[in-house]
Design a protein around this motif. Structure first.
Motif, PDB file in Angstrom:
ATOM      1  N   GLU A  25       0.819  -1.211   0.000  1.00 34.28           N
ATOM      2  CA  GLU A  25       0.000   0.000   0.000  1.00 34.28           C
ATOM      3  C   GLU A  25       0.858   1.268   0.000  1.00 34.28           C
ATOM      4  OE1 GLU A  25      -4.026   1.586   2.124  1.00 34.28           O
ATOM      5  OE2 GLU A  25      -2.468   0.799   3.444  1.00 34.28           O
ATOM      6  N   PRO A  26       1.865   1.376   0.883  1.00 34.23           N
ATOM      7  CA  PRO A  26       2.688   2.592   0.858  1.00 34.23           C
ATOM      8  C   PRO A  26       3.399   2.810  -0.480  1.00 34.23           C
ATOM      9  CG  PRO A  26       3.096   1.367   2.874  1.00 34.23           C
ATOM     10  CD  PRO A  26       2.237   0.505   2.003  1.00 34.23           C
ATOM     11  N   GLN A  27       3.852   1.731  -1.092  1.00 32.50           N
ATOM     12  CA  GLN A  27       4.538   1.858  -2.375  1.00 32.50           C
ATOM     13  C   GLN A  27       3.588   2.355  -3.460  1.00 32.50           C
ATOM     14  OE1 GLN A  27       5.884  -2.212  -2.545  1.00 32.50           O
ATOM     15  NE2 GLN A  27       7.981  -1.632  -2.042  1.00 32.50           N
ATOM     16  N   VAL A  28       2.410   1.781  -3.514  1.00 34.72           N
ATOM     17  CA  VAL A  28       1.424   2.178  -4.524  1.00 34.72           C
ATOM     18  C   VAL A  28       1.032   3.634  -4.337  1.00 34.72           C
ATOM     19  CG1 VAL A  28      -0.936   1.801  -5.357  1.00 34.72           C
ATOM     20  CG2 VAL A  28       0.505  -0.140  -4.791  1.00 34.72           C
ATOM     21  N   ILE A  29       0.734   3.994  -3.103  1.00 35.21           N
ATOM     22  CA  ILE A  29       0.285   5.361  -2.856  1.00 35.21           C
ATOM     23  C   ILE A  29       1.397   6.358  -3.143  1.00 35.21           C
ATOM     24  CG2 ILE A  29      -0.502   6.952  -1.058  1.00 35.21           C
ATOM     25  CD1 ILE A  29      -2.195   4.625  -0.018  1.00 35.21           C
ATOM     26  N   SER A  30       2.618   6.039  -2.776  1.00 36.25           N
ATOM     27  CA  SER A  30       3.734   6.936  -3.078  1.00 36.25           C
ATOM     28  C   SER A  30       3.896   7.133  -4.576  1.00 36.25           C
ATOM     29  CB  SER A  30       5.041   6.396  -2.485  1.00 36.25           C
ATOM     30  OG  SER A  30       4.995   6.426  -1.098  1.00 36.25           O
ATOM     31  N   LEU A  31       3.807   6.045  -5.322  1.00 41.91           N
ATOM     32  CA  LEU A  31       3.937   6.139  -6.781  1.00 41.91           C
ATOM     33  C   LEU A  31       2.809   6.951  -7.400  1.00 41.91           C
ATOM     34  CD1 LEU A  31       4.965   2.539  -7.859  1.00 41.91           C
ATOM     35  CD2 LEU A  31       6.249   4.631  -8.247  1.00 41.91           C
ATOM     36  N   VAL A  32       1.590   6.632  -7.028  1.00 43.46           N
ATOM     37  CA  VAL A  32       0.441   7.336  -7.597  1.00 43.46           C
ATOM     38  C   VAL A  32       0.456   8.803  -7.170  1.00 43.46           C
ATOM     39  CG1 VAL A  32      -2.082   7.470  -7.612  1.00 43.46           C
ATOM     40  CG2 VAL A  32      -0.959   5.253  -7.846  1.00 43.46           C
ATOM     41  N   LEU A  33       0.786   9.051  -5.916  1.00 43.70           N
ATOM     42  CA  LEU A  33       0.862  10.427  -5.429  1.00 43.70           C
ATOM     43  C   LEU A  33       1.860  11.235  -6.244  1.00 43.70           C
ATOM     44  CD1 LEU A  33       0.234  12.698  -3.434  1.00 43.70           C
ATOM     45  CD2 LEU A  33       1.918  11.684  -1.878  1.00 43.70           C
ATOM     46  N   LEU A  56      -3.656  11.684   0.348  1.00 44.50           N
ATOM     47  CA  LEU A  56      -2.572  10.746   0.059  1.00 44.50           C
ATOM     48  C   LEU A  56      -1.269  11.168   0.744  1.00 44.50           C
ATOM     49  CD1 LEU A  56      -3.285  10.041  -3.716  1.00 44.50           C
ATOM     50  CD2 LEU A  56      -3.951   8.679  -1.722  1.00 44.50           C
ATOM     51  N   ARG A  57      -0.997  12.468   0.776  1.00 45.25           N
ATOM     52  CA  ARG A  57       0.198  12.954   1.500  1.00 45.25           C
ATOM     53  C   ARG A  57       0.110  12.608   2.982  1.00 45.25           C
ATOM     54  NH1 ARG A  57      -0.789  18.110  -1.210  1.00 45.25           N
ATOM     55  NH2 ARG A  57       0.324  18.039  -3.167  1.00 45.25           N
ATOM     56  N   ARG A  58      -1.085  12.734   3.547  1.00 45.28           N
ATOM     57  CA  ARG A  58      -1.285  12.398   4.956  1.00 45.28           C
ATOM     58  C   ARG A  58      -0.962  10.926   5.210  1.00 45.28           C
ATOM     59  NH1 ARG A  58      -6.875  12.382   5.827  1.00 45.28           N
ATOM     60  NH2 ARG A  58      -6.687  10.168   5.483  1.00 45.28           N
ATOM     61  N   GLU A  59      -1.396  10.060   4.327  1.00 43.33           N
ATOM     62  CA  GLU A  59      -1.114   8.625   4.471  1.00 43.33           C
ATOM     63  C   GLU A  59       0.386   8.358   4.453  1.00 43.33           C
ATOM     64  OE1 GLU A  59      -3.214   5.947   5.036  1.00 43.33           O
ATOM     65  OE2 GLU A  59      -4.639   7.566   5.403  1.00 43.33           O
ATOM     66  N   VAL A  60       1.089   8.962   3.518  1.00 40.31           N
ATOM     67  CA  VAL A  60       2.544   8.782   3.449  1.00 40.31           C
ATOM     68  C   VAL A  60       3.197   9.305   4.720  1.00 40.31           C
ATOM     69  CG1 VAL A  60       4.642   9.489   2.209  1.00 40.31           C
ATOM     70  CG2 VAL A  60       2.606   8.776   0.926  1.00 40.31           C
ATOM     71  N   ARG A  61       2.742  10.446   5.191  1.00 47.33           N
ATOM     72  CA  ARG A  61       3.294  11.031   6.424  1.00 47.33           C
ATOM     73  C   ARG A  61       3.058  10.102   7.617  1.00 47.33           C
ATOM     74  NH1 ARG A  61       1.948  15.892   5.212  1.00 47.33           N
ATOM     75  NH2 ARG A  61      -0.195  15.710   5.915  1.00 47.33           N
ATOM     76  N   LEU A  62       1.893   9.487   7.694  1.00 48.22           N
ATOM     77  CA  LEU A  62       1.596   8.550   8.778  1.00 48.22           C
ATOM     78  C   LEU A  62       2.513   7.329   8.730  1.00 48.22           C
ATOM     79  CD1 LEU A  62      -2.306   8.686   8.876  1.00 48.22           C
ATOM     80  CD2 LEU A  62      -0.700   9.598  10.570  1.00 48.22           C
ATOM     81  N   TRP A  63       2.780   6.816   7.545  1.00 49.08           N
ATOM     82  CA  TRP A  63       3.696   5.676   7.437  1.00 49.08           C
ATOM     83  C   TRP A  63       5.097   6.060   7.896  1.00 49.08           C
ATOM     84  CZ3 TRP A  63       0.965   5.245   2.345  1.00 49.08           C
ATOM     85  CH2 TRP A  63      -0.100   4.355   2.440  1.00 49.08           C
TER      86      TRP A  63
END
Length: 121
Positions: A25-33, A56-63
């Motif tokens: 999930e983090p990889q996909v979201i980072s790429l799409v973001l 999406l930025r919030r999700e990456v920040r949480l990870w």
């Protein structure tokens, strides 16, 4: 989008789909973001996508906060992933990129619902 388009809808081939499906999930979201941020700037869609990008930025920040190793490996990993997916993703429309996110098996239903809700508003 329900408008007519000159070109057919771009799709991933079998190998590209398999490689994408193997991402976390983090990889996909980072790429799409990354692609959505680039596209929204290029196409003047910042206003339409601002809430989705923030989500999406919030999700990456949480990870990054949850996993101290995530931040240290993220830059190297993103270079590798962007390199392998760059030619594929740059051919996809913003709608197609969002579809990849919404249909990816690793992306949580909660996040998918949030993105869909933000797109509908």
């Amino acid at each position: 989008c329900h408008l007519e388009h000159d070109e057919p809808k771009r799709k991933l081939d079998k190998v590209q789909r398999r490689n994408l499906d193997n991402l976390s999930e983090p990889q996909v979201i980072s790429l799409v973001l990354h692609q959505l941020q680039t596209r929204s700037r290029q196409q003047g869609l910042n206003d339409q996508l601002i809430l989705v990008l923030a989500c999406l930025r919030r999700e990456v920040r949480l990870w990054r906060l949850k996993d101290r190793h995530f931040a240290s490996h993220e830059a190297r990993l993103q270079r590798e992933l962007r390199g392998s997916f760059a030619n594929v993703f740059k051919k996809l429309s913003v709608a197609r990129l969002l579809d990849l996110l919404k249909n990816h098996p690793a992306v949580s239903e909660d996040l998918k619902d949030q993105v869909l809700g933000l797109l509908a508003s």
